[in-house]
Design a protein around this motif. Sequence first.
Motif, short mmCIF file in Angstrom:
data_model
loop_
_atom_site.label_atom_id
_atom_site.label_comp_id
_atom_site.label_asym_id
_atom_site.label_seq_id
_atom_site.Cartn_x
_atom_site.Cartn_y
_atom_site.Cartn_z
N LYS A 1 0.84 -1.21 0.00
CA LYS A 1 0.00 0.00 0.00
C LYS A 1 0.88 1.25 0.00
O LYS A 1 0.59 2.22 -0.73
CB LYS A 1 -0.90 -0.01 1.24
CG LYS A 1 -1.86 1.20 1.34
CD LYS A 1 -2.68 1.10 2.62
CE LYS A 1 -3.65 2.26 2.79
NZ LYS A 1 -4.81 2.15 1.87
N LEU A 2 1.94 1.22 0.80
CA LEU A 2 2.83 2.38 0.90
C LEU A 2 3.53 2.68 -0.43
O LEU A 2 3.46 3.80 -0.93
CB LEU A 2 3.87 2.14 2.00
CG LEU A 2 4.99 3.17 2.12
CD1 LEU A 2 4.43 4.58 2.35
CD2 LEU A 2 5.95 2.78 3.24
N VAL A 3 4.18 1.67 -1.00
CA VAL A 3 4.95 1.94 -2.22
C VAL A 3 4.03 2.20 -3.41
O VAL A 3 4.45 2.82 -4.41
CB VAL A 3 5.94 0.80 -2.55
CG1 VAL A 3 6.93 0.60 -1.41
CG2 VAL A 3 5.22 -0.50 -2.86
N GLY A 4 2.77 1.77 -3.31
CA GLY A 4 1.82 2.02 -4.38
C GLY A 4 1.07 3.32 -4.24
O GLY A 4 0.25 3.68 -5.10
N SER A 5 1.31 4.04 -3.14
CA SER A 5 0.58 5.28 -2.89
C SER A 5 0.93 6.34 -3.93
O SER A 5 2.11 6.53 -4.30
CB SER A 5 0.89 5.82 -1.50
OG SER A 5 0.35 7.11 -1.34
N LYS B 1 22.16 9.91 17.77
CA LYS B 1 20.82 10.53 17.70
C LYS B 1 20.16 10.33 16.34
O LYS B 1 18.94 10.41 16.23
CB LYS B 1 20.93 12.04 17.97
CG LYS B 1 21.20 12.41 19.41
CD LYS B 1 21.40 13.92 19.52
CE LYS B 1 21.87 14.32 20.92
NZ LYS B 1 22.20 15.76 20.98
N LEU B 2 20.96 10.07 15.32
CA LEU B 2 20.41 9.91 13.97
C LEU B 2 19.58 8.65 13.83
O LEU B 2 18.78 8.54 12.90
CB LEU B 2 21.55 9.90 12.94
CG LEU B 2 22.31 11.21 12.76
CD1 LEU B 2 23.52 11.00 11.87
CD2 LEU B 2 21.40 12.29 12.19
N GLY B 3 19.76 7.68 14.75
CA GLY B 3 19.07 6.41 14.57
C GLY B 3 19.47 5.82 13.23
O GLY B 3 20.66 5.79 12.88
N TYR B 4 18.46 5.39 12.45
CA TYR B 4 18.75 4.91 11.10
C TYR B 4 18.00 5.79 10.10
O TYR B 4 17.20 5.31 9.30
CB TYR B 4 18.38 3.45 10.94
CG TYR B 4 19.03 2.78 9.73
CD1 TYR B 4 20.22 3.24 9.20
CD2 TYR B 4 18.43 1.68 9.14
CE1 TYR B 4 20.82 2.63 8.11
CE2 TYR B 4 19.02 1.04 8.05
CZ TYR B 4 20.22 1.53 7.54
OH TYR B 4 20.80 0.92 6.45
N THR B 5 18.29 7.09 10.17
CA THR B 5 17.71 8.03 9.21
C THR B 5 18.75 8.44 8.16
O THR B 5 18.41 9.19 7.23
CB THR B 5 17.19 9.29 9.92
OG1 THR B 5 18.28 9.94 10.60
CG2 THR B 5 16.10 8.94 10.92
N LYS C 1 14.33 12.59 4.65
CA LYS C 1 13.77 12.02 5.88
C LYS C 1 13.43 10.54 5.73
O LYS C 1 13.65 9.74 6.64
CB LYS C 1 12.52 12.81 6.27
CG LYS C 1 11.80 12.32 7.52
CD LYS C 1 10.61 13.23 7.83
CE LYS C 1 9.83 12.77 9.04
NZ LYS C 1 8.67 13.65 9.33
N TYR C 2 12.90 10.16 4.57
CA TYR C 2 12.34 8.82 4.42
C TYR C 2 13.16 7.88 3.53
O TYR C 2 12.77 6.72 3.36
CB TYR C 2 10.92 8.92 3.84
CG TYR C 2 9.91 9.50 4.80
CD1 TYR C 2 9.41 8.74 5.86
CD2 TYR C 2 9.45 10.80 4.66
CE1 TYR C 2 8.47 9.26 6.73
CE2 TYR C 2 8.52 11.34 5.52
CZ TYR C 2 8.03 10.57 6.57
OH TYR C 2 7.11 11.09 7.44
N LEU D 1 12.29 3.93 3.29
CA LEU D 1 11.64 3.40 2.08
C LEU D 1 12.53 2.39 1.38
O LEU D 1 12.03 1.42 0.79
CB LEU D 1 11.27 4.55 1.15
CG LEU D 1 10.17 5.48 1.66
CD1 LEU D 1 9.96 6.65 0.70
CD2 LEU D 1 8.86 4.71 1.87
N ARG D 2 13.82 2.58 1.44
CA ARG D 2 14.75 1.60 0.87
C ARG D 2 14.56 0.25 1.56
O ARG D 2 14.53 -0.80 0.90
CB ARG D 2 16.20 2.09 1.04
CG ARG D 2 17.24 1.17 0.46
CD ARG D 2 18.65 1.73 0.63
NE ARG D 2 19.08 1.77 2.03
CZ ARG D 2 20.32 2.09 2.42
NH1 ARG D 2 21.22 2.44 1.51
NH2 ARG D 2 20.63 2.10 3.69
#
Length: 566
Positions: free
Chosen positions: A98-102, A527-531, A112-113, A117-118
Amino acid sequence: MIHKKPRKYIPADFEIRWENLEPLFVELRDRQISSVDDLEQWLRDRSEVEAALEEDFAWRYIRMTCDTANEDLLQAFQYFATEIEPKIAPCNNELNEKLVGSAYIDQLDHDKYFIYLRGVRKALELFREENIPLQTEIQVEQQKYQSITGSMSVHIGDKEYTLEQASVFLKDVDRAKRQQAWETITARRLQDKDQLDQLFDKLRELRHKVALNANFENFRDYMFQALGRFDYTPQDCYAFHEAIEKEIVPILRDKAHERQQALNLPSLKPWDLDVDVSGKPALKPFNNGDDLIEKSIQCFSNISRYLGERLEIMKDNQLFDVESRKGKAPGGYNYPLAETGAPFIFMNSANTFRDLTTMVHEGGHAVHTFLTADLELNDFKHCPAEVAELASMSMELISMDNWEVYFDNAEDLKRAKRDQLFDVLKTLPWVAVVDQFQHWIYTNPDHTDAQRTDAWVQIYERFGAGFADWSEHRDSLQNLWQKQLHIFEVPFYYIEYGMAQLGAIAVWKNYKENPETGLQQYLDALKLGYTKSIREIYETAGIKFDFSADYVKELADFVKAEMDKI
């Protein structure tokens, strides 16, 4: 006291059962999304469900490992593994589709994403319906390793000890006592050798099926994709192994020769590797688990008030289980609690120096958990191990300048620092051995137990075999791999320790040159986490993501020089 973050999508008293979860997944799947703002709200709601599930699973795992003999705790864990996870997997795949087809996905903030998304696209690529029951079976089978090893204990003298507690005798200055303890521990491990071999054979077979179903030739290649290793290849790992063999093994061989001479022995035996060559008793940096926690809070506070407060919060909220006991799973870990925003530290302290380094290691993970707690999406907190272990291994070294909290005696403090720096180098060949062994295992999926044993011995001996004489204890040498929990429970999660160890040395080097800047760069990276990509996170920490032979040599020379200064 700390509390779970307020929920906005699911009820505060929501019980994690499939009949309650299913309507949430249906609503997320069927929700109409009419703008990029709708899509971002959908991502936040999905993230809230994922965080609730993760924390529920975390507590089931924590309670089970704290008491492996408790059948109710085992059943609670297995309920999640067999009744919830298999049903969630296809739902998550639908949500990813649903997400990648949006129609609005391209309007999301790219910076940011991008990493998130990768990962979603890779998960879609790897998903196979037929792997769901296999992965459930793997989850249940893996837990058996904890049950088998958690029940191991030995009698030395007239007292019963867990294997972790018994390992203290390997530091005894009396060589006969060391030998007796080592042989007793080893004999106990060998009692379960066949059972663990059979367990691993089953795991290997199941994992290979998963890889074949996903159209891979072997589980190694599948896992490189599943672990999101976008930044390096199996060939890079082999090159790293060679760099360790070339640059680190000779240093450790020289240190082993110095040990042999200092102990005045014709050869080193496996029970001679942990005793202090000064002839002094083993270091004792604390008295019991409570003392370890208190001293670690003080140590972290001396580095930074913020760091000390994190451990104090954990203590106040009973988020530690540190002492070894029978029935407790082996090893140690920091388990993030996704909704609470804090972690739980589990370890098996036997009041040794190694327990000190385990605590500061897991404390580094804990700080990382706190620093990423407020990231917007739960997935932003899911750091790859190359980053997660940078957090923990750097803290081992950064904390050293404050170890006087554990040692009143100046000479003991020097001994501790020398031992720690030696262990930094010693870690690298063991990482190479475990990683290369797993490459061999899964690229030779039809191997026999005998062939696996031969492969283990050949690889271990290539990297020095601990620089001990195993000629009279070949069965023990052949069985050493069964001690490594990762091989059974988290396959291929190990090379990251080597990569992160290099990074940690570089972080420490920066910290020694400028403590304030070095610490801030380290915290900013976490602090970046995995962004951001692994490479960008390392650059934020002021270091390189590099494991070439030249870099290995540069950092090994730095550690060796620091050892010589002590």
